[in-house]
Design a protein around this motif. Structure first.
Motif, PDB file in Angstrom:
ATOM      1  N   VAL A 239       0.836  -1.208   0.000  1.00  0.00           N
ATOM      2  CA  VAL A 239       0.000   0.000   0.000  1.00  0.00           C
ATOM      3  C   VAL A 239       0.867   1.253   0.000  1.00  0.00           C
ATOM      4  O   VAL A 239       0.545   2.256  -0.645  1.00  0.00           O
ATOM      5  N   LEU A 243       0.318   5.311  -2.291  1.00  0.00           N
ATOM      6  CA  LEU A 243      -0.359   6.449  -1.677  1.00  0.00           C
ATOM      7  C   LEU A 243       0.636   7.481  -1.173  1.00  0.00           C
ATOM      8  O   LEU A 243       1.831   7.190  -1.007  1.00  0.00           O
ATOM      9  N   ALA A 247      -3.212   9.933   3.544  1.00  0.00           N
ATOM     10  CA  ALA A 247      -3.792   8.717   2.982  1.00  0.00           C
ATOM     11  C   ALA A 247      -2.804   7.560   3.065  1.00  0.00           C
ATOM     12  O   ALA A 247      -3.199   6.409   3.291  1.00  0.00           O
ATOM     13  N   ARG A 248      -1.537   7.850   2.893  1.00  0.00           N
ATOM     14  CA  ARG A 248      -0.511   6.801   2.971  1.00  0.00           C
ATOM     15  C   ARG A 248      -0.435   6.229   4.382  1.00  0.00           C
ATOM     16  O   ARG A 248      -0.358   5.011   4.568  1.00  0.00           O
ATOM     17  N   THR A 250      -2.840   6.233   6.780  1.00  0.00           N
ATOM     18  CA  THR A 250      -4.035   5.458   7.112  1.00  0.00           C
ATOM     19  C   THR A 250      -4.077   4.153   6.331  1.00  0.00           C
ATOM     20  O   THR A 250      -4.451   3.107   6.861  1.00  0.00           O
ATOM     21  N   GLY A 251      -3.663   4.199   5.059  1.00  0.00           N
ATOM     22  CA  GLY A 251      -3.664   2.991   4.253  1.00  0.00           C
ATOM     23  C   GLY A 251      -2.677   1.947   4.740  1.00  0.00           C
ATOM     24  O   GLY A 251      -2.997   0.753   4.824  1.00  0.00           O
ATOM     25  N   LEU A 284     -11.532   1.688   7.556  1.00  0.00           N
ATOM     26  CA  LEU A 284     -10.923   0.930   6.455  1.00  0.00           C
ATOM     27  C   LEU A 284     -10.825  -0.558   6.797  1.00  0.00           C
ATOM     28  O   LEU A 284     -11.112  -1.422   5.961  1.00  0.00           O
ATOM     29  N   HIS A 288     -13.033  -2.976   4.189  1.00  0.00           N
ATOM     30  CA  HIS A 288     -12.276  -3.411   3.011  1.00  0.00           C
ATOM     31  C   HIS A 288     -12.734  -4.762   2.472  1.00  0.00           C
ATOM     32  O   HIS A 288     -12.659  -5.025   1.277  1.00  0.00           O
ATOM     33  N   ASP A 312     -11.847   7.297   2.380  1.00  0.00           N
ATOM     34  CA  ASP A 312     -11.404   7.701   1.052  1.00  0.00           C
ATOM     35  C   ASP A 312     -11.459   6.461   0.162  1.00  0.00           C
ATOM     36  O   ASP A 312     -10.822   5.439   0.460  1.00  0.00           O
ATOM     37  N   VAL A 315      -8.093   4.987  -1.061  1.00  0.00           N
ATOM     38  CA  VAL A 315      -7.369   4.261  -0.015  1.00  0.00           C
ATOM     39  C   VAL A 315      -8.045   2.914   0.250  1.00  0.00           C
ATOM     40  O   VAL A 315      -7.381   1.888   0.402  1.00  0.00           O
ATOM     41  N   VAL A 319      -6.119  -0.702  -0.070  1.00  0.00           N
ATOM     42  CA  VAL A 319      -6.010  -1.644   1.044  1.00  0.00           C
ATOM     43  C   VAL A 319      -6.665  -2.972   0.689  1.00  0.00           C
ATOM     44  O   VAL A 319      -6.103  -4.051   0.922  1.00  0.00           O
TER      45      VAL A 319
END
Length: 549
Positions: A239, A243, A247-248, A250-251, A284, A288, A312, A315, A319
């Motif tokens: 991931v 990103l 966002a990076r 959280t992802g 997330l 997912h 998002d 994201v 994921v």
């Protein structure tokens, strides 16, 4: 074009001002304005551009202490709009103060669009997404000279502080909008730092969070050590390559923790990465898997619109693809991602309604317009939403605030601060019945009857109970729907270990086994399951309102 950072004037009572320094002559320009006070860090003033950087002098030469910040500029420079620049402090090298627990070796304190300095709140948001922290905030409020004079600075480890207006300003206003207080005899070394051997200042464990945001290589084990939860390294690394920015972070966290219970993710991360990031990561983790399954194409857009109120979508798909169990699941994710490209954002609708409406009615109308958009499979226009929500614009409807959280997480304390006509506490009802451990359905019925009477009279009520799972919340929602009440979820996200510590000091402690069972069952609501959702951390304040993912 390169622009040197202006000289910052000293406050009239700053003891560190020398004879050739500039002082603020008149504080009248500050009065009535909201200001923010941040710690003045002991480093080198540095300005970052999309295509380079310089120290205080625009023609500054290379120095070993500038190598790291050059690498940072290389990672984030392309994300700076043309004509923008970031001004901040390079604290890689030790000067007069030794730092041991820094969040980063570069702190930003202002962002400029040409000759215009952005307002403080926008500055913080912009820098955070780039992976640049701001200096610690010491005070914020309407300018108060007495309050500023009372600020206590540890001059053994702090250089001083800087005060600036929260509002943005033009460059020619700088001397009336920014000022500093510096400790006496600030420079306390015999050798200038530029001619001395470079000694690195120390980074704290949280620096890995800023590294992830800024695009640096991700040390997933170190990141998991910071949040205190074990996870999977491989999908997190996958991931990270797709990103950037917040966002990076959280992802990466969601991919690493995708096997962990969502409630535990949110509670555990709230203390280490903040409530807002914890909520997004938890959502997330919870959502997912939906993308791994087949779904009717005609229902995809409404479904994705609903999910977009929590996460998002870019994201979420990153994921979901990274943790997919097989090729079929990855195909489902790829097909969903194609549909997601056509899903509109809610930003314009919400901001447009806020311009047209105010007060509780604005929040209710936003929620109703959000839900109507999901049903329609498209985001309504502002005029269309205003017309569709006419029945709630008067604000003449009852209101319910439903608390959600473990015993000892601070629900009752928070409830006491909510302006309400009626507070329905199941613990109080059990105590009235003579047994705080009484779990009979009669106690619940008595509480629902009190709630029903309050909402029927169009009053504001607070429901104070754990409400850990959707089924428990649903019976309360049924009463709210009968009276067309606006429903607010107040979700307490506090680390289980902190909850256990608090529980030991409560007058009526919950048995440890019961608390453990609560933690295992805890399933926080998603944003679309109420008109409004507040997420509250260990400090008892609303730290996130899930307005937009």
């Amino acid at each position: 074009m390169r622009t040197p950072y202006p000289r910052t004037p000293h406050l009239p009572w700053s003891p560190g001002a020398s004879s050739d320094d500039v002082r603020v002559a008149d504080l009248d320009a500050w009065r009535g304005r909201e200001v923010v006070v941040t710690e003045k860090l002991d480093g080198e003033n540095t300005t970052l551009y999309p295509d380079g950087l310089h120290a205080r002098s625009v023609d500054s030469a290379h120095h070993p202490s500038r190598s790291w910040v050059k690498g940072l500029q290389g990672r984030i420079g392309s994300r700076l709009p043309r004509g923008w620049r970031i001004c901040g402090e390079n604290v890689y090298a030790r000067h007069s103060i030794e730092y041991a627990g820094l969040e980063s070796w570069f702190y930003g304190f202002s962002v400029w669009d040409g000759d215009r300095c952005l307002d403080w709140d926008r500055t913080v948001r912009f820098l955070r997404d780039l992976g640049v922290p701001v200096p610690p905030v010491l005070w914020r409020g309407v300018f108060d000279e007495r309050a500023l004079r009372r600020l206590r600075v540890d001059t053994a480890r702090q250089e001083g502080f800087v005060v600036r207006t929260v509002d943005g300003f033009a460059r020619d206003e700088f001397g009336r909008r920014v000022a500093k207080w510096v400790r006496a005899h600030h420079v306390r070394t015999d050798t200038h730092w530029m001619t001395a051997p470079v000694v690195e200042n120390g980074l704290g464990s949280a620096s890995v969070l800023w590294d992830v945001r800024s695009g640096a290589p991700v040390d997933v084990p170190a990141l998991l050590d910071v949040v205190g939860v074990g996870g999977d390294v491989e999908p997190a690394a996958a991931v990270a390559s797709e990103l950037v920015g917040e966002a990076r972070l959280t992802g990466v966290l969601a991919a690493a923790l995708h096997r962990v219970r969502r409630g535990r993710v949110m509670s555990r991360l709230a203390g280490s990465v903040g409530v807002e990031v914890a909520r997004r990561v938890g959502d997330l983790v919870g959502l997912h898997r939906l993308l791994h399954e087949p779904f009717p194409d005609e229902a995809r857009r409404p479904g994705l619109l609903r999910l977009s109120t929590a996460v998002d979508l870019g994201v979420l798909h990153a994921v979901s693809a990274a943790v997919a169990r097989d090729a079929d699941a990855r195909d489902h994710v790829a097909w969903s991602a194609l549909h997601a490209e056509d899903v509109e954002a809610f930003d314009g609708l919400r901001s447009g309604l806020r311009e047209r409406l105010s007060g509780p009615a604005a929040e209710r109308c936003w929620a109703e317009a959000r839900d109507a958009s999901v049903r329609a499979g498209r985001v309504l226009g502002v005029d269309e939403a205003v017309a569709a929500t006419w029945r709630w614009r008067s604000g003449d409807f009852p209101s319910l605030v439903q608390l959600v959280g473990l015993s000892g997480s601070g629900k009752s304390t928070f409830a006491a601060g909510v302006p309400a006509d009626v507070r329905v506490s199941l613990d109080d009802l059990r105590e009235e019945a003579g047994d705080r451990a009484d779990q009979r359905v009669e106690v619940l019925r008595a509480g629902l009857d009190r709630l029903d009477a309050a909402l029927r009279d169009r009053r504001t009520a607070v429901w104070d109970a754990t409400s850990l799972i959707e089924q428990q919340r649903a019976v309360v929602h049924a009463v709210a729907r009968r009276h067309d009440a606006m429903v607010t979820h107040a979700v307490l996200l506090v680390d289980e270990r902190e909850v256990a510590r608090r529980n030991r000091t409560r007058a009526h402690a919950v048995p440890a086994a019961v608390l453990d069972a609560q933690a295992r069952r805890f399933s926080p609501p998603y944003p679309w399951q109420a008109h409004r959702t507040w997420y509250i951390g260990a400090g008892g304040a609303v730290d996130d309102d899930a307005g937009e993912p």
